[in-house]
Design a protein around this motif. Structure first.
Motif, PDB file in Angstrom:
ATOM      1  N   GLY A   1      23.552  44.284  71.266  1.00 14.48           N
ATOM      2  CA  GLY A   1      23.854  42.891  71.545  1.00 14.48           C
ATOM      3  C   GLY A   1      24.722  42.259  70.477  1.00 14.48           C
ATOM      4  N   SER A   2      25.621  43.016  69.912  1.00 19.10           N
ATOM      5  CA  SER A   2      26.476  42.519  68.834  1.00 19.10           C
ATOM      6  C   SER A   2      27.416  41.425  69.327  1.00 19.10           C
ATOM      7  CB  SER A   2      27.302  43.669  68.254  1.00 19.10           C
ATOM      8  OG  SER A   2      28.205  44.165  69.226  1.00 19.10           O
ATOM      9  N   THR A   3      27.883  40.633  68.391  1.00 18.71           N
ATOM     10  CA  THR A   3      28.778  39.525  68.736  1.00 18.71           C
ATOM     11  C   THR A   3      30.128  40.019  69.240  1.00 18.71           C
ATOM     12  OG1 THR A   3      27.732  38.115  67.080  1.00 18.71           O
ATOM     13  CG2 THR A   3      29.920  37.457  67.861  1.00 18.71           C
ATOM     14  N   ASN A   4      30.695  41.003  68.558  1.00 17.68           N
ATOM     15  CA  ASN A   4      32.053  41.446  68.869  1.00 17.68           C
ATOM     16  C   ASN A   4      32.116  42.790  69.586  1.00 17.68           C
ATOM     17  OD1 ASN A   4      33.512  39.199  67.662  1.00 17.68           O
ATOM     18  ND2 ASN A   4      32.678  39.944  65.734  1.00 17.68           N
ATOM     19  N   GLY A   5      30.990  43.344  69.896  1.00 16.71           N
ATOM     20  CA  GLY A   5      30.961  44.497  70.774  1.00 16.71           C
ATOM     21  C   GLY A   5      31.203  45.847  70.126  1.00 16.71           C
ATOM     22  N   THR A   6      30.833  46.882  70.886  1.00 11.33           N
ATOM     23  CA  THR A   6      31.081  48.276  70.532  1.00 11.33           C
ATOM     24  C   THR A   6      32.011  48.850  71.593  1.00 11.33           C
ATOM     25  OG1 THR A   6      28.903  48.493  69.500  1.00 11.33           O
ATOM     26  CG2 THR A   6      30.012  50.536  70.184  1.00 11.33           C
ATOM     27  N   HIS A   7      33.035  49.576  71.150  1.00  5.77           N
ATOM     28  CA  HIS A   7      34.033  50.107  72.074  1.00  5.77           C
ATOM     29  C   HIS A   7      34.107  51.623  71.950  1.00  5.77           C
ATOM     30  CE1 HIS A   7      35.119  45.889  71.909  1.00  5.77           C
ATOM     31  NE2 HIS A   7      35.924  46.062  72.939  1.00  5.77           N
ATOM     32  N   HIS A   8      34.234  52.269  73.094  1.00  6.88           N
ATOM     33  CA  HIS A   8      34.382  53.726  73.154  1.00  6.88           C
ATOM     34  C   HIS A   8      35.743  54.028  73.767  1.00  6.88           C
ATOM     35  CE1 HIS A   8      33.248  57.679  75.342  1.00  6.88           C
ATOM     36  NE2 HIS A   8      33.662  57.965  74.116  1.00  6.88           N
ATOM     37  N   ASN A   9      36.632  54.611  72.946  1.00  7.64           N
ATOM     38  CA  ASN A   9      38.006  54.894  73.395  1.00  7.64           C
ATOM     39  C   ASN A   9      38.681  53.661  73.990  1.00  7.64           C
ATOM     40  OD1 ASN A   9      37.912  57.588  72.593  1.00  7.64           O
ATOM     41  ND2 ASN A   9      37.068  58.262  74.550  1.00  7.64           N
ATOM     42  N   GLY A  10      38.449  52.530  73.312  1.00  7.37           N
ATOM     43  CA  GLY A  10      39.112  51.291  73.699  1.00  7.37           C
ATOM     44  C   GLY A  10      38.407  50.469  74.743  1.00  7.37           C
ATOM     45  N   ARG A  11      37.304  50.959  75.291  1.00  6.40           N
ATOM     46  CA  ARG A  11      36.591  50.224  76.338  1.00  6.40           C
ATOM     47  C   ARG A  11      35.243  49.740  75.817  1.00  6.40           C
ATOM     48  NH1 ARG A  11      38.984  54.528  79.112  1.00  6.40           N
ATOM     49  NH2 ARG A  11      40.371  53.898  80.805  1.00  6.40           N
ATOM     50  N   PRO A  12      34.883  48.481  76.095  1.00 14.01           N
ATOM     51  CA  PRO A  12      33.579  47.977  75.657  1.00 14.01           C
ATOM     52  C   PRO A  12      32.447  48.718  76.381  1.00 14.01           C
ATOM     53  CG  PRO A  12      34.646  46.414  77.129  1.00 14.01           C
ATOM     54  CD  PRO A  12      35.659  47.468  76.844  1.00 14.01           C
ATOM     55  N   VAL A  13      31.405  49.079  75.623  1.00 15.63           N
ATOM     56  CA  VAL A  13      30.295  49.826  76.217  1.00 15.63           C
ATOM     57  C   VAL A  13      28.966  49.248  75.737  1.00 15.63           C
ATOM     58  CG1 VAL A  13      31.566  51.992  76.474  1.00 15.63           C
ATOM     59  CG2 VAL A  13      30.347  51.527  74.343  1.00 15.63           C
ATOM     60  N   ARG A  14      27.967  49.413  76.572  1.00 18.88           N
ATOM     61  CA  ARG A  14      26.581  49.113  76.179  1.00 18.88           C
ATOM     62  C   ARG A  14      25.955  50.362  75.596  1.00 18.88           C
ATOM     63  NH1 ARG A  14      22.411  47.830  74.399  1.00 18.88           N
ATOM     64  NH2 ARG A  14      20.662  46.709  75.325  1.00 18.88           N
ATOM     65  N   GLN A  15      26.246  51.504  76.199  1.00 19.68           N
ATOM     66  CA  GLN A  15      25.766  52.778  75.708  1.00 19.68           C
ATOM     67  C   GLN A  15      26.778  53.841  76.110  1.00 19.68           C
ATOM     68  OE1 GLN A  15      21.607  53.568  76.356  1.00 19.68           O
ATOM     69  NE2 GLN A  15      21.881  55.795  76.341  1.00 19.68           N
ATOM     70  N   ALA A  16      26.939  54.868  75.266  1.00 17.83           N
ATOM     71  CA  ALA A  16      27.920  55.904  75.573  1.00 17.83           C
ATOM     72  C   ALA A  16      27.544  57.196  74.865  1.00 17.83           C
ATOM     73  CB  ALA A  16      29.322  55.480  75.161  1.00 17.83           C
ATOM     74  N   SER A  17      27.895  58.312  75.494  1.00 20.44           N
ATOM     75  CA  SER A  17      27.793  59.622  74.866  1.00 20.44           C
ATOM     76  C   SER A  17      29.167  59.979  74.320  1.00 20.44           C
ATOM     77  CB  SER A  17      27.334  60.677  75.875  1.00 20.44           C
ATOM     78  OG  SER A  17      26.020  60.377  76.345  1.00 20.44           O
ATOM     79  N   LEU A  18      29.194  60.539  73.119  1.00 16.47           N
ATOM     80  CA  LEU A  18      30.441  60.758  72.407  1.00 16.47           C
ATOM     81  C   LEU A  18      30.741  62.240  72.270  1.00 16.47           C
ATOM     82  CD1 LEU A  18      29.666  58.225  69.538  1.00 16.47           C
ATOM     83  CD2 LEU A  18      30.896  57.749  71.662  1.00 16.47           C
ATOM     84  N   VAL A  19      32.004  62.553  72.231  1.00 16.53           N
ATOM     85  CA  VAL A  19      32.429  63.925  71.974  1.00 16.53           C
ATOM     86  C   VAL A  19      33.434  63.902  70.822  1.00 16.53           C
ATOM     87  CG1 VAL A  19      32.062  64.668  74.353  1.00 16.53           C
ATOM     88  CG2 VAL A  19      34.316  63.815  73.658  1.00 16.53           C
ATOM     89  N   GLU A  20      33.643  65.057  70.252  1.00 19.34           N
ATOM     90  CA  GLU A  20      34.554  65.163  69.115  1.00 19.34           C
ATOM     91  C   GLU A  20      35.955  64.687  69.516  1.00 19.34           C
ATOM     92  OE1 GLU A  20      35.649  68.410  65.620  1.00 19.34           O
ATOM     93  OE2 GLU A  20      34.658  69.055  67.474  1.00 19.34           O
ATOM     94  N   GLY A  21      36.544  63.856  68.670  1.00 17.19           N
ATOM     95  CA  GLY A  21      37.870  63.312  68.931  1.00 17.19           C
ATOM     96  C   GLY A  21      37.872  61.923  69.516  1.00 17.19           C
ATOM     97  N   ASP A  22      36.706  61.435  69.973  1.00 20.13           N
ATOM     98  CA  ASP A  22      36.632  60.081  70.515  1.00 20.13           C
ATOM     99  C   ASP A  22      36.894  59.042  69.434  1.00 20.13           C
ATOM    100  OD1 ASP A  22      36.069  60.923  73.048  1.00 20.13           O
ATOM    101  OD2 ASP A  22      33.939  60.418  73.017  1.00 20.13           O
TER     102      ASP A  22
END
Length: 361
Positions: A70-91
């Motif tokens: 619930g951060s103010t400015n958000g978390t982004h995965h490869n440029g897209r805002p996400v609530r939750q994400a699984s990551l791979v090498e290079g992301d």
């Protein structure tokens, strides 16, 4: 229950920042860890735009995962805002304005946190990623003419792109410098410029290709040039080395010999911009010596002593076997003076502005 990954698979976050902050590496703990800007966070990112409790990150048998808290400015995965994400090498993983590359290493690294803030350039970083991955460069070619204006023996390739944020070479190479991608960008520009000329069947003129000083420190430059020669055997290449990088006589002598073996010529670019490398010029003369535009600007209005000095430098260069070229000629008066001083080639807006491959003769 979360099962940590095996010790030999260590997830890490590599920072993209500015100056001394770039490429600092943080080990991801093999447990549920909090990410935030305060010291009590497991991974502390001291950036004002990062929330105190910004996200949590963890490793399990399926890999690395992140969840925004619930951060103010958000978390982004490869440029897209996400609530939750699984990551791979290079992301690319972004907490507010702090951007990291996800990696997986075999060796163990000490835990670490960031001590200083990042500047907000995340979007520019993502744009640069597109520049490389999509090969979105648009090489421009500026004519190099004989001073009698009867022929155009060559064209210098100049960096441009079709991405609005990175249209200028200064913008492209500023970001490349921060990311350690100078060599990659230079290589791509040389390759794309050559490919376009071959596709357009425009192979009669010499093509002047720039290098970055970083490339001279390794064998990467010669490897990339050898590959370029293999792919484009009919193109006449002139490899430009900035005067500031011409410091080691033996290194330059070896480079000149290897370029000759590849059927390429050597040019020293921006001669006279800093220290005049007269020793290197005499010991390892280039095929073409390009005099910096600051020496040419308003040369028609310069004092007799300044013109005499330039005339002497031209004579020295020609006595060593180099062809001399005046850069940045913009007026007829500058052109006429350059002719009188003895320049053999010219380049500048007076003769032609950088343009796409369609304008190459």
């Amino acid at each position: 229950m979360i099962t940590p990954s095996q010790p030999q698979s260590q997830w890490v976050l590599t920072e993209y920042g500015s100056g001394n902050q770039q490429r600092r590496t943080i080990k991801v703990p093999n447990r549920i860890a909090t990410v935030g800007r305060t010291d009590d966070a497991d991974v502390c990112i001291a950036v004002s735009s990062v929330s105190k409790q910004h996200a949590k990150i963890w490793v399990d048998e399926d890999g690395l995962h992140v969840e925004d808290l619930g951060s103010t400015n958000g978390t982004h995965h490869n440029g897209r805002p996400v609530r939750q994400a699984s990551l791979v090498e290079g992301d690319l993983l972004q907490f507010a304005n702090a951007v990291f590359r996800v990696g997986c290493q075999q060796e163990e690294l000490p835990d670490g946190t960031l001590e200083e803030g990042l500047i907000p350039w995340a979007q520019t970083l993502l744009t640069f990623e597109r520049l490389l991955s999509q090969r979105a460069v648009v090489p421009h070619y500026q004519p190099i003419i004989t001073m009698d204006r009867l022929s155009t023996p060559g064209y210098e390739v100049l960096a441009r792109s079709d991405l609005p944020e990175l249209k200028s070479p200064a913008a492209m190479f500023e970001i490349a410098e921060r990311l350690g991608q100078n060599a990659a960008l230079s290589e791509m520009m040389r390759e794309e410029a050559s490919r376009l000329l071959m596709t357009a069947n425009k192979t009669d003129s010499k093509i002047f290709l720039n290098t970055h000083p970083d490339e001279l420190a390794t064998e990467r430059l010669l490897t990339s040039l050898a590959e370029l020669r293999d792919r484009y055997p009919s193109l006449a290449f002139v490899i430009e080395i900035h005067e500031g990088a011409v410091t080691e006589v033996e290194q330059m002598r070896s480079l000149r010999e290897q370029l000759a073996h590849l059927g390429m010529q050597l040019s020293y670019d921006d001669f006279g911009a800093g220290q005049g490398r007269l020793l290197e010029l005499v010991e390892v003369p280039p095929d073409i010596l390009k005099f910096d535009m600051q020496l040419i600007r308003d040369i028609d209005q310069a004092s007799a002593s300044r013109q005499d000095l330039l005339r002497s430098l031209i004579r020295i260069a020609q006595d060593t076997g180099s062809i001399t070229l005046a850069e940045g000629v913009e007026t007829e008066a500058e052109h006429e003076t350059c002719v009188q001083l003895g320049f053999e080639l010219g380049q500048g807006f007076l003769y032609g502005r950088p343009a796409t491959v369609d304008h190459v003769h």
